[in-house]
Enzyme design. Sequence first.
Site, PDB file in Angstrom:
ATOM      1  N   ARG A 116       0.818  -1.204   0.000  1.00 12.44           N
ATOM      2  CA  ARG A 116       0.000   0.000   0.000  1.00 12.44           C
ATOM      3  C   ARG A 116       0.854   1.257   0.000  1.00 12.44           C
ATOM      4  NH1 ARG A 116      -2.116   3.595  -0.972  1.00 12.44           N
ATOM      5  NH2 ARG A 116      -4.009   4.610  -0.295  1.00 12.44           N
ATOM      6  N   TYR A 117       1.992   1.191   0.730  1.00 12.05           N
ATOM      7  CA  TYR A 117       2.883   2.350   0.859  1.00 12.05           C
ATOM      8  C   TYR A 117       4.114   2.119  -0.006  1.00 12.05           C
ATOM      9  CZ  TYR A 117      -0.139   3.006   4.859  1.00 12.05           C
ATOM     10  OH  TYR A 117      -1.241   3.156   5.645  1.00 12.05           O
ATOM     11  N   ARG A 163       7.272  -0.013   2.019  1.00  9.64           N
ATOM     12  CA  ARG A 163       7.106  -1.132   2.946  1.00  9.64           C
ATOM     13  C   ARG A 163       5.889  -1.970   2.597  1.00  9.64           C
ATOM     14  NH1 ARG A 163       5.436   3.698   4.739  1.00  9.64           N
ATOM     15  NH2 ARG A 163       3.831   3.907   6.329  1.00  9.64           N
ATOM     16  N   CYS A 184      -4.275 -17.413  14.815  1.00 10.93           N
ATOM     17  CA  CYS A 184      -3.930 -16.593  15.976  1.00 10.93           C
ATOM     18  C   CYS A 184      -4.090 -17.434  17.234  1.00 10.93           C
ATOM     19  CB  CYS A 184      -4.870 -15.396  16.089  1.00 10.93           C
ATOM     20  SG  CYS A 184      -4.684 -14.228  14.746  1.00 10.93           S
ATOM     21  N   CYS A 187      -9.288 -12.231  18.866  1.00 15.24           N
ATOM     22  CA  CYS A 187      -9.697 -10.998  19.543  1.00 15.24           C
ATOM     23  C   CYS A 187     -11.041 -10.569  18.974  1.00 15.24           C
ATOM     24  CB  CYS A 187      -8.643  -9.915  19.338  1.00 15.24           C
ATOM     25  SG  CYS A 187      -6.982 -10.499  19.730  1.00 15.24           S
ATOM     26  N   CYS A 222     -11.229  -7.838  16.208  1.00 19.69           N
ATOM     27  CA  CYS A 222     -10.202  -7.907  15.159  1.00 19.69           C
ATOM     28  C   CYS A 222     -10.661  -7.376  13.802  1.00 19.69           C
ATOM     29  CB  CYS A 222      -9.708  -9.331  14.990  1.00 19.69           C
ATOM     30  SG  CYS A 222      -8.405  -9.434  13.736  1.00 19.69           S
ATOM     31  N   ARG A 232      -9.466  -8.295  11.063  1.00 20.90           N
ATOM     32  CA  ARG A 232      -9.469  -9.360  10.054  1.00 20.90           C
ATOM     33  C   ARG A 232     -10.468 -10.455  10.422  1.00 20.90           C
ATOM     34  NH1 ARG A 232      -3.810  -7.983  10.059  1.00 20.90           N
ATOM     35  NH2 ARG A 232      -3.708  -6.296   8.531  1.00 20.90           N
ATOM     36  N   ASP A 243     -11.123   0.015  13.226  1.00 20.22           N
ATOM     37  CA  ASP A 243     -11.696   0.099  11.887  1.00 20.22           C
ATOM     38  C   ASP A 243     -13.189  -0.243  11.928  1.00 20.22           C
ATOM     39  OD1 ASP A 243      -9.085   0.552  10.920  1.00 20.22           O
ATOM     40  OD2 ASP A 243      -8.703  -1.596  10.895  1.00 20.22           O
ATOM     41  N   ASP A 248      -6.926   4.333  10.312  1.00 20.16           N
ATOM     42  CA  ASP A 248      -6.666   3.711   9.015  1.00 20.16           C
ATOM     43  C   ASP A 248      -7.897   4.019   8.158  1.00 20.16           C
ATOM     44  OD1 ASP A 248      -5.100   2.333   7.237  1.00 20.16           O
ATOM     45  OD2 ASP A 248      -4.897   0.557   8.493  1.00 20.16           O
ATOM     46  N   LYS A 272      -3.045   4.914   6.574  1.00 16.36           N
ATOM     47  CA  LYS A 272      -3.010   5.440   7.938  1.00 16.36           C
ATOM     48  C   LYS A 272      -2.772   6.946   7.951  1.00 16.36           C
ATOM     49  CE  LYS A 272      -0.965   1.285   9.972  1.00 16.36           C
ATOM     50  NZ  LYS A 272      -0.549   0.593   8.744  1.00 16.36           N
TER      51      LYS A 272
HETATM   52  C1  PLP Z   1       0.199  -0.484   8.757  1.00 14.64           C
HETATM   53  C2  PLP Z   1       0.698  -0.932   7.505  1.00 14.64           C
HETATM   54  C3  PLP Z   1       2.084  -0.964   7.223  1.00 14.64           C
HETATM   55  C4  PLP Z   1       3.110  -0.530   8.237  1.00 14.64           C
HETATM   56  O1  PLP Z   1       2.961   0.805   8.556  1.00 14.64           O
HETATM   57  P1  PLP Z   1       3.910   1.572   9.577  1.00 14.64           P
HETATM   58  O2  PLP Z   1       3.242   2.886   9.699  1.00 14.64           O
HETATM   59  O3  PLP Z   1       5.249   1.678   8.926  1.00 14.64           O
HETATM   60  O4  PLP Z   1       3.979   0.803  10.830  1.00 14.64           O
HETATM   61  C5  PLP Z   1       2.475  -1.372   5.978  1.00 14.64           C
HETATM   62  N1  PLP Z   1       1.594  -1.749   5.033  1.00 14.64           N
HETATM   63  C6  PLP Z   1       0.256  -1.732   5.273  1.00 14.64           C
HETATM   64  C7  PLP Z   1      -0.673  -2.163   4.196  1.00 14.64           C
HETATM   65  C8  PLP Z   1      -0.230  -1.337   6.523  1.00 14.64           C
HETATM   66  O5  PLP Z   1      -1.544  -1.331   6.738  1.00 14.64           O
HETATM   67  S1  SF4 Z   2      -6.028  -8.656  16.720  1.00 16.93           S
HETATM   68 FE1  SF4 Z   2      -6.728 -10.119  15.126  1.00 16.93          FE
HETATM   69  S2  SF4 Z   2      -4.879 -10.701  13.997  1.00 16.93           S
HETATM   70 FE2  SF4 Z   2      -4.220  -9.796  15.964  1.00 16.93          FE
HETATM   71  S3  SF4 Z   2      -4.003 -11.537  17.381  1.00 16.93           S
HETATM   72 FE3  SF4 Z   2      -6.075 -10.718  17.647  1.00 16.93          FE
HETATM   73  S4  SF4 Z   2      -7.335 -11.941  16.253  1.00 16.93           S
HETATM   74 FE4  SF4 Z   2      -5.211 -12.225  15.611  1.00 16.93          FE
END
Ligand code: PLP
Ligand code: SF4
Length: 348
Positions: free
Chosen positions: A85-86, A89, A98, A102, A105, A107, A266, A303, A310
């Site tokens: 996305r960025y 990174r 997991c 959670c 979560c 996801r 989110d 986000d 973010k």
């Molecule tokens: C959060 C995230 C990262 C890492 O972001 P940092 O701000 O560097 O911690 C990288 N890629 C994606 C898609 C993310 O959501």
């Molecule tokens: S927040 Fe989501 S991805 Fe992270 S440990 Fe909990 S269930 Fe797993």
Amino acid sequence: MNTMCSQTALDDIPLFTAKQREAITRVTRKYPMRVTDYYLGLIREPGDAIYRQCIPSEEELTNASGQPDPLKEDAHSPVPRLHHRYPDRVLLMATNNCAMYCRFCTRKRNIGDRTTAITAEELANAVEYLSDHEEVCDVLISGGDPLTLPQKKLEKIIKSVRTIPHIDIIRIGTRIPCIDPKQVTEELCSMLKKYHPLYINVQFNNPAEITPQSQQACTMLADAGIQLGNQSVLLRGVNDSPEVMKELVRKLLAMRVKPYYLFIPDMVKGTGHFRTSLETGLEIIDAIQGRMSGMATPQLVIDLENGGGKVALSPDHIIDKQDGKYTFRNFENKKYEYIDFQPCEKRS
Ligand SMILES: *Cc1c(COP(=O)(O)O)cnc(C)c1O
Ligand code: SF4
């Protein structure tokens, strides 16, 4: 041992009435439950900060606002398992598994295939993509929780990423030190420290999660030379007050973990009962910033939906700005003026 949702496991805990157990069973048909015995043991009373994070609530079904994938993560995957996305990174989704599910979560949608891990072929494709993208210098191994993988498999992933010359740092995102701290072994630490520079971001959301066991796990990782950061999620009934967050960040620093992010949750379907206002988040940061060390202050982050990414939010300290004269408020809400640098001869 992990406790999957079963009536017998819940029967062992005197906290649940028959009615509560019935509700939990109903919720887990849609959103499964998983928690470690260790984490369950931290519950002091029904509805407390630990309970809310791990025990299913009927509100997961009744509060239907939000989308399954609000961040459109699935749309930013050039190859399976990789989110780019960025510019510099990427996220590498090593597993969907997991140690605990959670309840808040992001996801939550991946529940159908929660135990699937990256295959050798997917890893090879991800490494090939990264090798071709020299602008990427930072790989964040995420999931799910990468530390639930067998150590050999985890090492294979880290080692493969380390073969790429332009990757400077590798990061791992994990809740293991918080949820199942005894999984952090000497063996794991000796393996990880072969691949420096390595950073680990953990997730502690409430001071009650900081115990002798989790302190020990973080100490072992820090002693292996691993920089530890914490990514909290701002959650109603868990940490949505300045007092709780101040205690949390102080205890984190004392166990060598630097508060990194405080995430606004989110808009994920089934998690609406955890949401708080942005204002609450800003109040918390305002209570920490300037009163405690800059080291203690996490960045408040939202986000943005639909893949916006973010954005950091910060309480405003500039209360007026006119002709290069700024008025600031300090941590005590007192006003101070600042005259900005003015070049002697203004160019026109
Ligand atoms: C959060 C995230 C990262 C890492 O972001 P940092 O701000 O560097 O911690 C990288 N890629 C994606 C898609 C993310 O959501
Ligand atoms: S927040 Fe989501 S991805 Fe992270 S440990 Fe909990 S269930 Fe797993």
